[in-house]
Design a protein around this motif. Structure first.
Motif, PDB file in Angstrom:
ATOM      1  N   VAL A  40       0.812  -1.220   0.000  1.00  0.00           N
ATOM      2  CA  VAL A  40       0.000   0.000   0.000  1.00  0.00           C
ATOM      3  C   VAL A  40       0.843   1.266   0.000  1.00  0.00           C
ATOM      4  O   VAL A  40       1.963   1.305   0.499  1.00  0.00           O
ATOM      5  CB  VAL A  40      -0.992   0.091   1.186  1.00  0.00           C
ATOM      6  CG1 VAL A  40      -2.272  -0.628   0.881  1.00  0.00           C
ATOM      7  CG2 VAL A  40      -0.392  -0.396   2.477  1.00  0.00           C
ATOM      8  N   SER A  41       0.227   2.317  -0.566  1.00  0.00           N
ATOM      9  CA  SER A  41       0.807   3.666  -0.562  1.00  0.00           C
ATOM     10  C   SER A  41       0.246   4.444   0.624  1.00  0.00           C
ATOM     11  O   SER A  41      -0.686   3.989   1.284  1.00  0.00           O
ATOM     12  CB  SER A  41       0.415   4.422  -1.830  1.00  0.00           C
ATOM     13  OG  SER A  41       0.842   3.749  -2.969  1.00  0.00           O
ATOM     14  N   ALA A  42       0.783   5.624   0.815  1.00  0.00           N
ATOM     15  CA  ALA A  42       0.271   6.525   1.851  1.00  0.00           C
ATOM     16  C   ALA A  42      -1.143   6.976   1.484  1.00  0.00           C
ATOM     17  O   ALA A  42      -1.489   7.084   0.314  1.00  0.00           O
ATOM     18  CB  ALA A  42       1.192   7.723   1.983  1.00  0.00           C
ATOM     19  N   GLN A  43      -1.964   7.259   2.492  1.00  0.00           N
ATOM     20  CA  GLN A  43      -3.354   7.639   2.267  1.00  0.00           C
ATOM     21  C   GLN A  43      -3.479   8.976   1.530  1.00  0.00           C
ATOM     22  O   GLN A  43      -2.829   9.959   1.928  1.00  0.00           O
ATOM     23  CB  GLN A  43      -4.078   7.793   3.601  1.00  0.00           C
ATOM     24  CG  GLN A  43      -4.267   6.503   4.376  1.00  0.00           C
ATOM     25  CD  GLN A  43      -5.100   6.747   5.618  1.00  0.00           C
ATOM     26  OE1 GLN A  43      -4.619   7.321   6.576  1.00  0.00           O
ATOM     27  NE2 GLN A  43      -6.350   6.309   5.589  1.00  0.00           N
ATOM     28  N   GLY A  44      -4.342   9.011   0.519  1.00  0.00           N
ATOM     29  CA  GLY A  44      -4.699  10.273  -0.155  1.00  0.00           C
ATOM     30  C   GLY A  44      -3.501  11.161  -0.453  1.00  0.00           C
ATOM     31  O   GLY A  44      -2.555  10.740  -1.126  1.00  0.00           O
ATOM     32  N   ASP A  45      -3.554  12.404   0.042  1.00  0.00           N
ATOM     33  CA  ASP A  45      -2.486  13.380  -0.220  1.00  0.00           C
ATOM     34  C   ASP A  45      -1.402  13.400   0.852  1.00  0.00           C
ATOM     35  O   ASP A  45      -0.639  14.370   0.957  1.00  0.00           O
ATOM     36  CB  ASP A  45      -3.089  14.790  -0.319  1.00  0.00           C
ATOM     37  CG  ASP A  45      -4.031  14.922  -1.499  1.00  0.00           C
ATOM     38  OD1 ASP A  45      -3.774  14.259  -2.522  1.00  0.00           O
ATOM     39  OD2 ASP A  45      -5.013  15.678  -1.387  1.00  0.00           O
TER      40      ASP A  45
HETATM   41 MG    MG Z   1       0.851   8.547  -3.062  1.00  0.00          MG
END
Ligand code: MG
Ligand code: ASP
Length: 244
Positions: A40-45
């Protein structure tokens, strides 16, 4: 039994509801009898917000400290997703990049993966855990955290798929696949069923932001077949492979 790597970008885990949605996709895959590694990536912005915070305090901050900061974004996502999966009653463990064995060079801010030591990942899979791994990050030979460059979580997912010889690498995003043009801008853009690595790289050069370039290069090098699909609409996406 297949080993499936599933990657979810920032918009797919932007809030609690979306995190639960991802937890359901992942656990459905696990329930069907597969081993599952989730990246997973970091949430939203979050990543942009963290960069803005750094700028506010020190516009000349060293890249080493920026990486130390940015790695926190993915740490939030993996722990929250693991809690969501746990709440559905499934065995799960979250791992930071270094815990998952990601060794990189020392180019802070755009580090290259040197190798993945798969021992921990394999041990957790052998314990029947769903393994949730932080994308975009690794560790260098000084034991310092590094990040892989913006959009780097795609590369993390492909690298794990290659290292574990996964049967499938699914990249979930907020569009339903790869289109002939940006469907958010061009009305009659058509979704492609299949596309080759080289065509995908060409599209990226033309500005399509579906997959990170390095991830496609790595997928090509290690023959990792990718599927780009939506985390919100469960329909077949686009397959990226050598001969389409
Ligand atoms: Mg990102
Ligand atoms: N969170 C990082 C970024 O926003 C990595 C990623 O999303 O793949 O660039």
């Amino acid at each position: 039994m297949s080993l499936i790597v599933q990657k979810f970008g920032g918009s797919s885990v932007a809030n609690a509801e979306r995190v639960m949605n991802v937890a359901r996709i992942v656990t459905d895959t696990y329930k069907a009898g597969n081993e599952v590694v989730v990246v997973v990536s970091a949430q939203g912005d979050t990543t942009d917000d963290l960069i803005a915070k750094a700028q506010e305090i020190n516009p000349k901050a060293k890249n080493r400290e920026i990486d130390q900061l940015l790695a926190a974004g993915e740490q939030i996502s993996i722990s929250l997703l693991a809690m969501a999966i746990e709440s559905l009653g499934f065995p799960v463990i979250s791992l930071l990049g270094w815990q998952a064995g990601f060794n990189t060079n020392s180019v802070y801010g755009s580090a290259r993966i040197k190798n993945i030591k798969p021992n921990r990942l394999q041990a957790e899979l052998a314990r029947h855990n769903i393994v949730v791994v932080a994308g975009f990050q690794g560790i260098n030979r000084y034991d310092d955290l590094t990040t892989l460059g913006r959009g780097g979580s795609d590369t993390s997912a492909v690298a794990i798929a290659a290292a574990l010889h996964a049967d499938k690498c699914q990249i979930f995003t907020d569009v339903e696949g790869v289109y002939t043009a940006d469907p958010r801008k061009v009305e009659n853009a058509r979704k492609l069923k299949e596309i080759t690595y080289d065509e995908m790289l060409e599209l990226a050069t033309l500005g399509a932001q579906v997959l990170n370039n390095r991830s496609v290069e790595m997928a090509k090098k290690y023959s990792v077949e990718l599927e780009v699909l939506s985390s919100l609409n469960p329909i077949p996406g686009t397959i990226v492979k050598e001969v389409a």
